[in-house]
Design an enzyme around this catalytic site. Structure first.
Site, short mmCIF file in Angstrom:
data_model
loop_
_atom_site.label_atom_id
_atom_site.label_comp_id
_atom_site.label_asym_id
_atom_site.label_seq_id
_atom_site.Cartn_x
_atom_site.Cartn_y
_atom_site.Cartn_z
CE LYS A 11 -3.96 -2.13 2.40
NZ LYS A 11 -4.82 -2.05 3.62
CE1 TYR A 51 -9.48 -3.18 0.66
CE2 TYR A 51 -8.53 -1.32 -0.51
CZ TYR A 51 -8.38 -2.42 0.32
OH TYR A 51 -7.14 -2.77 0.79
NE ARG A 87 -5.88 -12.24 5.98
CZ ARG A 87 -6.59 -11.10 5.95
NH1 ARG A 87 -6.67 -10.39 4.83
NH2 ARG A 87 -7.22 -10.65 7.01
CB THR A 93 -6.92 -5.65 10.25
OG1 THR A 93 -7.37 -6.85 9.62
CG2 THR A 93 -7.33 -4.45 9.41
CG HIS A 117 -5.39 -6.43 0.00
ND1 HIS A 117 -6.59 -6.47 0.67
CD2 HIS A 117 -5.45 -7.39 -0.96
CE1 HIS A 117 -7.35 -7.41 0.12
NE2 HIS A 117 -6.69 -7.99 -0.87
CD GLU A 128 -8.84 -9.62 -3.10
OE1 GLU A 128 -9.69 -9.27 -2.26
OE2 GLU A 128 -7.69 -9.98 -2.76
N1 UDP Z 1 -9.67 -0.52 7.61
C1 UDP Z 1 -9.74 0.69 8.27
N2 UDP Z 1 -10.46 0.76 9.44
C2 UDP Z 1 -11.13 -0.31 9.95
C3 UDP Z 1 -11.05 -1.55 9.27
C4 UDP Z 1 -10.32 -1.61 8.10
O1 UDP Z 1 -9.16 1.67 7.84
O2 UDP Z 1 -11.78 -0.18 11.00
C5 UDP Z 1 -8.92 -0.60 6.36
C6 UDP Z 1 -7.53 -1.26 6.54
O3 UDP Z 1 -6.62 -0.60 5.67
C7 UDP Z 1 -7.79 -2.69 6.10
C8 UDP Z 1 -8.81 -2.50 4.98
O4 UDP Z 1 -9.63 -1.42 5.42
O5 UDP Z 1 -6.60 -3.33 5.69
C9 UDP Z 1 -9.67 -3.69 4.68
O6 UDP Z 1 -10.24 -4.16 5.86
P1 UDP Z 1 -10.33 -5.73 6.20
O7 UDP Z 1 -11.21 -5.87 7.38
O8 UDP Z 1 -10.68 -6.47 4.95
O9 UDP Z 1 -8.84 -6.07 6.68
P2 UDP Z 1 -7.63 -6.88 6.02
O10 UDP Z 1 -8.23 -8.03 5.25
O11 UDP Z 1 -6.89 -5.90 5.14
O12 UDP Z 1 -6.78 -7.34 7.19
#
Ligand code: UDP
Length: 140
Positions: A11, A51, A87, A93, A117, A128
């Site tokens: 990112k 997204y 992951r 996250t 991501h 994706e």
């Molecule tokens: N995100 C955020 N605030 C939140 C949750 C998610 O800014 O409360 C952003 C963060 O950059 C995250 C992305 O949205 O990586 C996608 O969220 P997801 O829950 O899919 O998390 P990931 O799969 O990336 O761990």
């Protein structure tokens, strides 16, 4: 264990701090191979489409702006159990909850600017990858 492919984005918060190599090293030293890679500036349509699942979430606007704030590196990673392994390598996250040694623990700035991501399941990985790469751009 199955050889899988997963989709990864480095990112803008990470490209801005010149962390691309350090992040790729985490993938490669944990058994994942980069089989496709391109550095691009996403368009608004691409970021919003990618997204779309989060469209109704309160952080959607901020998330899209963050993804448009600089270049990203789009990659396909291949290896045994690649989806779950990626992951694990990424970490939680929210970097505050990420395990030691993970990308997000070491490099993420915040929940929003969390450096990477990674696809969360086989179906999303396939979607994706297809969203950003043509078959002939992936060289295993
Ligand atoms: N995100 C955020 N605030 C939140 C949750 C998610 O800014 O409360 C952003 C963060 O950059 C995250 C992305 O949205 O990586 C996608 O969220 P997801 O829950 O899919 O998390 P990931 O799969 O990336 O761990």
């Amino acid at each position: 264990m199955a050889i899988e492919r997963t989709f990864s984005i480095i990112k803008p918060d990470a490209t801005e701090r010149n962390l691309t190599g350090k992040i790729i090293d985490k993938f490669e030293s944990n058994g994942l191979r980069v089989v496709a890679s391109k550095r691009v500036k996403l368009t608004r349509d691409q970021a919003e489409g990618f997204y779309a699942v989060h469209k109704e979430r309160p952080f959607f606007g901020e998330l899209v702006e963050m993804m448009l704030s600089g270049p990203v590196v789009l990659q396909v990673l291949e290896g045994e159990n690649a989806i779950a392994k990626n992951r694990e390598i990424m970490g939680a996250t929210n970097p505050a909850n990420a395990e030691a040694g993970t990308i997000r623990k070491e490099f993420a700035k915040s929940m929003g600017e969390n450096s990477v991501h990674g696809s969360d399941a086989p179906e999303t990985a396939a979607q994706e990858i297809k969203y950003f790469f043509k078959d002939e751009e992936i060289v295993g």
